[in-house]
Every structure is written in structure tokens, then in C-alpha cells.
Scaffold this active site. Structure first.
Site, PDB file in Angstrom:
ATOM      1  N   ARG A 179      -2.271 -41.783  -8.075  1.00  0.00           N
ATOM      2  CA  ARG A 179      -2.626 -42.948  -7.659  1.00  0.00           C
ATOM      3  C   ARG A 179      -3.199 -43.248  -6.401  1.00  0.00           C
ATOM      4  NH1 ARG A 179       2.858 -42.467  -5.869  1.00  0.00           N
ATOM      5  NH2 ARG A 179       2.865 -42.429  -3.628  1.00  0.00           N
ATOM      6  N   ASN A 204       0.660 -37.251  -6.653  1.00  0.00           N
ATOM      7  CA  ASN A 204       0.703 -38.792  -6.784  1.00  0.00           C
ATOM      8  C   ASN A 204      -0.686 -39.084  -7.483  1.00  0.00           C
ATOM      9  OD1 ASN A 204       3.270 -39.024  -5.563  1.00  0.00           O
ATOM     10  ND2 ASN A 204       1.950 -38.650  -3.570  1.00  0.00           N
ATOM     11  N   VAL A 224      -0.759 -45.819   0.180  1.00  0.00           N
ATOM     12  CA  VAL A 224      -0.854 -46.444   1.096  1.00  0.00           C
ATOM     13  C   VAL A 224      -1.748 -46.032   2.238  1.00  0.00           C
ATOM     14  CG1 VAL A 224       0.890 -47.425   2.959  1.00  0.00           C
ATOM     15  CG2 VAL A 224       1.452 -47.092   0.821  1.00  0.00           C
TER      16      VAL A 224
END
Ligand code: MV4
Length: 453
Positions: free
Chosen positions: A292, A290, A295
Site C-alpha cells: 500500500r 506493505n 503514511v
């Protein structure tokens, strides 16, 4: 600091989280918002805010020209995408670069190579990261059938453009392969405009463990340990923790070394997460990257004391990591996601007005949210309304602290996943640490909050 003003291309708790990091760095924050969010906390906390369109995300937060125009017209030097929306969109990163805006994240080229799951696996193979056995890349049905016969059923079909379980099919027997291939390809074509599939051996039961990294453009890499994310329901995570109860120190070091090697091979820049499945013996298999902020990043922040968002911004400004190698860690951290969903109605999103929101306080407790008393949770976006993160000396103490904080948390007006989280954290299966990704589904009949009233 090189930046004076940064655009925050997101909403909700993560926009608030990023604005806080910017303000601590002495940087002005520019918010964007849809007409559904004109009263939102991220708009009020920002130094300026630009309305970018109507409520539907496709006409506001996902519209690249509107977001780029908001950054350019307000004189921003950089854009932080948060997670979701445009965060992993190489075309957005490219549009930022074309307008002399620094995109806070990896280069569009790296995002492209890693966004394609089959090519991401090829990159990892080159860096000697342990992989799930399967086809070397996407393949036509005949080649997939040959590979499946060689590996042995059950097998997993996955979309190269996929992620989060879309375009994925478990195939138990040779008979089911043709239909599953057609269905997965059609689903992937519809969802991503790309029906290409690859094949993997099934890892089951499996645990989902991910490694957090930060890399600067000067070749420095910091690995920040793992997050255990196996407590999830239909690919929606509910509880994350670190350290994982399933990782031996040897396997952890093996994974962090492999990920560090991969980051150097790739020329990765910024924050990233490398997802693995752990087999029954705790053996790791890389599945995807990922590109990024995630969460669940606060779990790692609580464990290491590193402010991941601050480091993302410093890295994007060309600064060097102050600490490299393995980040020091202390104790145990747990995150519980609070979603506006109705457990009594199969977890359908339950937007509406939050009458009262009283967050827990006290030692070792952090709450990331954009919700206050009277906040309207709009129906157009993700149902996540708050994250409760706790840390303490060890896992049992962290669980007790999480339970205490969850009992203190008060949300009235809309149903949430709070009661489910209380049940899970109090369950013997969770306390034992011996759970896998099937845990919530297996427990459904036994968890009080999931029994019909
Ligand atoms: C798998 C798997 C078993 N074997 N791959 C689901 C989402 C996607 N990111 C990867 N997923 C899985 N891939 C192989 N070869 C099982 C899952 C999976 C899963 C993974 C992580 C967390 C929860 C999950 C729930 C169901 C299936």
C-alpha cells in the site's frame, strides 16, 4: 488518462492527499464518509461524496459492500484505498475486480501471498533477499523449540497473519518458550482469526529501514531509496527521514537491487514498501512487505520529486513508468507526525475541537492534513492529524528547518505530539544519527515533554 472518476476509500489527510493527485490528473474524485465526517475536508474537496454509514469504522470505512456500492452507483472506474482500513485487504481488492472497478494496488493474489508474513519470507528467500534466520514458515511448538535451540536465545515469536507487533513475543530463555508461544498464538487468533506462528533470531539493537518501490504491469521497476523509521513509540512512528544515517551506499544499492529482483519475481504492481531491520553493523534483514501507500510516503516524494500517488493512479490505468531503475535523489527529507495525543497522560488519544490550526510555511516545507481552524477530531479513528515534511540540502540543515517549522506550527484546543517532536529533533541522540528503535523509550526520562508536570 484512462480514468474519468475515481473513488477515494478513506478519510483524513490521506483522502485529501489522494484527491489532490486525482484533480491534478484531471480525474473526478468521489469521497466516502461516515456520519462523523460529514463536515470533513475530504468531503468538501471531492466532486461528490457518499455517506456510507455510522461513525464506527466497522460499520462504514471497513464495510466492503458499502464502499463498493458507493463506487458503482457514482460511476467510478477505479478505487484508491489510501492506507489502513481496506488498503491491504485482498477480499476488498477482489470485490472491486468483481464489480469491474480497478483497485489501485497489487493484485489480490500478490496481496495474499505477502500478507502472510511467513509466505512473504519464502517469496523473498526465492528472490535472494537477505532474511532474519528462523523457521522456513509457520511451525508447531515442538518444531519452534528445536529451531530456537539451534539459533540460540533470545528469539522472536511472530504471527504469520501479524504486523505492527501484534502476536509478537520476545523470548529470552528456553523456560519462557511454552508460555510465550501460547500467549502469542492466542493473541494472533483473537486479532486475526489465525494463530499460526513462526520464529526468528532477534536483531537487537535494530534500526527500521524500508525501501519504496513503484512497479508497472509492463515489468518496469523504480526503486526510490529508503526511509529510516526507527524513531517510534509502541509501533507508532513519530519521525521518518531519508537518507538513513545508518546506510552505506553499498548496502543501500544491495537492498534496492534485492527489492527490485523480488518485485520481478512476484509480479508486483503499484507502490510497495519492503521493511528491513538493520543490525549493529548496518547489515539488512528483510521482515515484511506493505502492499500500500504508506503514511510516510511524502519523505520519498520530497527527496525524489516523484509524486507517488500520481504514479499509483497512472500505473493502475495501465500506463508505463517514465523513469526506471533508481530514482534520482537530492538532499535530505524529514517527516514529523503530529498526533492528537496527550503526552502527559501516556499518549492517550485526545480527540476534540481544534481551536486554531496554523501550519508552518516557507521554503522546503510541506504539510499534509485535513485539519483547519475549528475542525473536530473524532474519537473513532486514528489520532494522526497532520504530517510536517521538510527537505533541505543535507541532514543538519533539514533538522534546523524541521525545528523552525515545528516552532511555527500552532495547534490549540487539543494536546498533540508537537512538543515531543521538538524535543526529539533537538536531542543529541537524534542529531548524531546513531539511534535505534529503542531510542524514544530510552530517552523518556530525559525528554522535557515526557516528564510529568
Ligand atoms: C523484530 C525485531 C527484532 N528481531 N524481529 C516490530 C513490528 C514488526 N513489524 C517487526 N518488529 C520487530 N521485529 C526480529 N527478528 C524488533 C522489532 C521491533 C521493531 C521493529 C521496527 C520498528 C520498531 C520496533 C520496535 C520494537 C520491536
Amino acid at each position: 488518462m484512462v480514468f474519468e472518476r475515481v473513488l477515494v476509500a478513506n478519510r483524513g489527510e490521506i483522502a485529501v492527499r489522494v484527491i489532490r493527485a486525482l484533480h491534478e490528473l484531471g480525474i473526478e474524485a468521489v469521497a466516502v464518509y461516515s456520519t462523523a465526517d460529514s463536515e470533513a475536508l475530504h468531503v468538501r474537496l471531492a466532486d461528490q461524496a457518499v455517506c456510507i454509514g455510522p461513525p464506527a469504522a466497522g460499520e462504514s470505512y471497513l464495510r466492503i459492500p458499502s464502499v463498493v456500492a458507493a463506487a458503482v452507483t457514482t460511476g467510478c472506474e477505479a478505487v484508491h484505498p489510501g492506507y489502513g482500513f481496506l488498503a491491504e485487504n485482498p477480499a476488498f481488492a477482489r470485490a472491486c475486480a468483481d464489480n469491474d472497478l480497478v483497485f489501485v494496488g497489487p493484485s489480490p493474489e500478490v496481496m495474499e501471498r505477502l500478507g502472510d508474513k511467513a509466505s512473504a519470507k519464502a517469496e523473498m528467500r526465492a528472490a535472494d533477499v537477505p532474511l532474519v534466520p528462523g523457521t522456513a514458515g509457520s511451525a508447531p511448538l515442538e518444531e519452534i523449540r528445536e529451531a530456537a535451540e539451534a539459533i540460540g536465545f533470545p528469539v522472536m515469536l511472530k504471527a504469520t497473519a501479524g504486523g505492527g507487533g501484534k502476536g509478537m513475543r520476545l523470548v529470552d530463555y528456553p523456560d519462557g518458550l511454552d508460555d510465550a508461544f501460547a500467549a502469542a498464538a492466542a493473541e494472533a487468533e483473537a486479532a486475526f482469526g489465525d494463530g499460526a506462528l513462526y520464529l526468528e533470531k532477534v536483531v537487537a539493537p535494530a534500526r527500521h529501514v524500508e525501501i519504496q518501490v513503484l512497479c508497472d504491469r509492463h515489468g518496469n521497476v523504480l526503486t526510490l531509496g529508503e526511509r529510516e523509521c526507527s524513531i517510534q513509540r509502541r509501533h507508532q512512528k513519530l519521525v521518518e527521514e531519508s537518507p538513513s544515517p545508518a546506510l552505506s551506499p553499498e548496502t543501500r544499492e544491495e537492498m534496492e537491487t534485492a527489492v527490485e529482483r523480488a518485485c520481478r519475481t512476484l509480479g508486483y504492481e503499484g507502490a510497495g514498501t519492503f521493511e528491513f531491520l538493520l543490525g549493529l553493523e548496518g547489515e539488512p534483514y528483510f521482515i515484511e512487505v506493505n502492499c500500500r501507500l504508506q503514511v510516510e510516503h511524502p519523505v520519498t516524494e520530497m527527496l525524489t520529486g516523484v509524486d507517488i500517488v500520481r504514479e499509483q493512479v497512472r500505473i493502475a490505468a495501465g500506463e508505463s513508468l517514465a523513469v526506471t531503475g533508481r530514482a534520482p535523489r537530492r538532499g535530505h527529507a524529514i517527516e514529523i507526525r503530529i498526533n492528537a495525543e496527550d503526552p502527559a497522560r501516556g499518549f492517550v488519544p485526545s480527540p476534540g475541537v481544534v481551536e486554531r490550526f496554523r501550519p508552518p510555511l516557507g521554503p522546503g516545507v510541506r504539510v499534509d492534513t485535513a485539519v483547519e481552524d475549528g475542525t473536530t477530531v473524532p474519537p473513532y479513528y486514528d489520532s494522526l492529524i497532520a504530517k510536517l515534511i521538510v527537505s533541505d540540502d543535507d541532514r543538519p540543515a533539514a533538522i534546523e528547518r524541521a525545528l523552525r517549522a515545528l516552532r511555527e506550527l500552532e495547534v490549540t484546543g487539543i494536546p498533540t505530539t508537537r512538543e515531543l517532536a521538538l524535543d526529539v529533533l533537538g536531542s543529541d541522540g537524534f542529531r548524531s544519527g546513531a539511534y535505534s528503535t529503542g531510542y524514544l523509550e530510552e530517552m523518556e526520562a530525559h525528554l522535557p515533554s515526557l516528564r510529568p508536570a
